[in-house]
Design an enzyme around this catalytic site. Structure first.
Site, PDB file in Angstrom:
ATOM      1  N   LYS A 184      41.398  49.951  29.560  1.00 60.17           N
ATOM      2  CA  LYS A 184      40.208  50.299  30.339  1.00 60.17           C
ATOM      3  C   LYS A 184      40.517  50.039  31.813  1.00 60.17           C
ATOM      4  O   LYS A 184      40.527  48.893  32.266  1.00 60.17           O
ATOM      5  CB  LYS A 184      39.007  49.456  29.915  1.00 60.17           C
ATOM      6  CG  LYS A 184      37.690  49.910  30.574  1.00 60.17           C
ATOM      7  CD  LYS A 184      36.615  48.865  30.465  1.00 60.17           C
ATOM      8  CE  LYS A 184      36.860  47.729  31.419  1.00 60.17           C
ATOM      9  NZ  LYS A 184      36.861  48.163  32.849  1.00 60.17           N
ATOM     10  N   GLU A 260      46.096  37.365  34.389  1.00 57.63           N
ATOM     11  CA  GLU A 260      46.611  37.321  35.754  1.00 57.63           C
ATOM     12  C   GLU A 260      45.388  37.326  36.651  1.00 57.63           C
ATOM     13  O   GLU A 260      44.743  38.357  36.834  1.00 57.63           O
ATOM     14  CB  GLU A 260      47.527  38.518  36.012  1.00 57.63           C
ATOM     15  CG  GLU A 260      48.468  38.304  37.184  1.00 57.63           C
ATOM     16  CD  GLU A 260      47.854  38.740  38.502  1.00 57.63           C
ATOM     17  OE1 GLU A 260      47.351  37.850  39.221  1.00 57.63           O
ATOM     18  OE2 GLU A 260      47.869  39.922  38.796  1.00 57.63           O
ATOM     19  N   CYS A 294      46.425  40.094  44.891  1.00 56.68           N
ATOM     20  CA  CYS A 294      46.364  38.686  44.498  1.00 56.68           C
ATOM     21  C   CYS A 294      47.541  37.911  45.068  1.00 56.68           C
ATOM     22  O   CYS A 294      47.474  36.688  45.218  1.00 56.68           O
ATOM     23  CB  CYS A 294      46.311  38.563  42.984  1.00 56.68           C
ATOM     24  SG  CYS A 294      47.704  39.342  42.142  1.00 56.68           S
ATOM     25  N   GLU A 391      39.612  33.753  48.208  1.00 62.71           N
ATOM     26  CA  GLU A 391      40.550  34.857  48.359  1.00 62.71           C
ATOM     27  C   GLU A 391      39.942  35.902  49.296  1.00 62.71           C
ATOM     28  O   GLU A 391      38.840  36.406  49.037  1.00 62.71           O
ATOM     29  CB  GLU A 391      40.839  35.458  46.985  1.00 62.71           C
ATOM     30  CG  GLU A 391      42.092  36.280  46.910  1.00 62.71           C
ATOM     31  CD  GLU A 391      42.468  36.601  45.466  1.00 62.71           C
ATOM     32  OE1 GLU A 391      43.626  36.981  45.246  1.00 62.71           O
ATOM     33  OE2 GLU A 391      41.620  36.470  44.565  1.00 62.71           O
TER      34      GLU A 391
END
Length: 490
Positions: A184, A260, A294, A391
């Site tokens: 997906k 992850e 990331c 982040e």
């Protein structure tokens, strides 16, 4: 690239769900619009799967599982190699498609095609290297046989920021190991994954081995798949909060998981660093993919003796960046993925300024169509600033200083995340100490780029579980079976 070329390419992208080897509409007839973040214009309207469609995709993966697991490794590898070859033939088309739906500059998109394609090539070679062992037990009373078997049907949830590489990084090792897949892709950038499905269809991958569901209701579709006892593996790339939620769901069926998750990468510049290389590495580590990665450097920790010069050089470089639609010549910074991303980046910068930081350049959204944020350098960032904890996922450099190695390591490790760290120093012994002391799964030592299909990608702490790529990557999709047999000479 003309509008006609873009339209022609988009017309080649399937608009349905890939289930059991057929492209089908959603059972409800629902659709979703995929937009260009540089213009907010609709690129293509595609099917939006229902929970029932998700189960149909899992049905197909389960039905194909035994035959695919029994397919010779060489044959499995050849499908991956053929897909790699076809992807390389279509490199320019796939790069343009990623730029249109995600916004990254065309040159970077072309780089992702090469990077993402390498997972197909690497794991095509690893398929035939799945090994076991045979030996005598210590007592000499029997023989031990250790073998590897595919874990079974897998469900993959991929993010929007690397539409090709995040798909191939999961699909390739799974298929190489003998697992079937339901994937997906992210609602914001599903077109590239649909195109990958088309490539596998063209090379003759058997029906049901790879199934693709696109949807605007991710939780509703994923829930029944994760609760189905026939599913045996979940792999997710995305935010830590979502990853934690998925892990809780996966626990009910004791699913194998690979996660992850988020990052908060420190970029350390020591007093003895080669500043030319450090600046070059910083630009790569921060501004690759518009900072929406990331692995992007999030906190620039610079020794106080070189902080001013480093910041000046970075600012000069950033001031030369061209901002625009990724298809335009010379563009270095494309749009962020949506308005929420722009708002988040700006709030982090403004919080740092309120606490005493100084904006050297940028520091605001750009007033033009699309979702653009000015490439930014902020210096003098103080402890407690949100930009040091969260982040950024945008083109923002935040600089703070340290006095010595111990402080640098303490600041670098002061986060719940542990994906990657970067460090620039000429001192070999210091570099070795950093390898052992920095709490991350990966590290770039005098290098601003670390990702490679032949290397194990992954983090520690709340940055995730498992590894993707390298020799380690295929083992995420294999289960170890031990068999004891009697001593044949007894």
């Amino acid at each position: 690239m003309s509008a006609a070329d873009e339209s022609a390419l988009l017309a080649t992208v399937p608009d349905g769900l890939l289930i059991a080897g057929r492209w089908v509409p959603a059972s409800s007839g629902a659709t979703l619009d995929v937009r260009d973040p540089a213009t907010n214009q609709v690129l293509k309207t595609i099917a939006s799967a229902t929970p029932e469609d998700g189960i149909l995709a899992l049905d197909a993966a389960v039905a194909a599982a035994d035959e695919w697991a029994a397919t010779p490794p060489r044959v499995r590898g050849e499908y991956l190699r053929s897909a790699f070859d076809l992807l390389m033939e279509r490199k320019s088309d796939v790069a343009l498609l990623m730029t249109l739906e995600m916004g990254k500059p065309l040159a970077e998109a072309a780089g992702e095609v090469v990077y993402g394609g390498e997972f197909l090539r690497w794991f095509s070679e690893e398929a035939v290297r799945i090994t076991g062992r045979y030996g005598i037990n210590p007592e000499g009373t029997g023989r031990t046989i250790v073998s590897q078997r595919p874990v079974g049907p897998c469900y993959f949830i991929t993010p929007w920021n690397f539409p090709l590489a995040m798909a191939t990084r999961k699909i390739a090792p799974a298929l190489a190991a003998g697992c079937t897949v339901v994937i997906k892709p992210a609602e914001l950038t599903p077109l590239t994954t649909l195109y990958v499905g088309k490539l596998f269809e063209e090379v003759g991958l058997p029906s049901g081995v790879l199934n693709i569901i696109t949807t605007h209701q991710s939780k509703a579709v994923s829930g029944p798949i994760l609760s189905d006892p026939r599913l045996r593996k979940l792999s997710f790339t995305g935010s830590t909060p979502v990853g934690i939620s998925l892990l809780k769901q996966a626990a009910d069926n004791v699913l194998r998981t690979s996660m992850e998750l988020g990052g908060n990468a420190p970029f350390l510049v020591f007093e003895d660093a080669d500043l030319d290389k450090a600046v070059e590495g910083a630009l790569l580590a921060k501004f690759r993919n518009i900072g929406e990665a990331c692995t992007a450097a999030n906190r620039f920790l610079v020794h106080e003796s070189v902080a001013e010069e480093f910041s000046t050089r970075i600012t000069e470089a950033v001031n030369g960046f061209v901002v625009g639609r990724g298809t335009e010549e010379g563009v270095r910074i494309g749009p962020l993925i949506n308005e929420a991303a722009v708002a988040k980046a700006d709030e982090l910068v403004q919080d740092a300024v309120r606490r005493g930081a100084t904006v050297q350049t940028g520091g605001a959204p750009i007033d033009r169509p699309g979702t653009f944020y000015a490439p930014t350098v902020v210096t003098g960032v103080v402890a407690g600033s949100d930009i040091l904890r969260n982040e950024i996922f945008g083109p923002v450099v935040s600089v703070t200083t340290f006095a010595d190695e111990d402080e640098a390591i303490r600041l670098a490790n002061d986060t719940e995340y542990g994906l990657v760290a970067y460090a620039f120093t000429k001192d070999l012994a210091r570099g070795q100490r950093l390898i052992e002391k920095l709490d991350t799964g990966m590290m770039g030592l005098n290098s601003g780029v670390i990702s490679n299909a032949s290397a194990p990608f992954g983090g520690v702490k709340q940055s995730g579980l498992g590894r993707e790529g390298g020799f380690e990557g295929i083992h995420e999709y294999l289960s170890t079976k031990y068999t004891m047999t009697p001593n044949p000479f007894a």
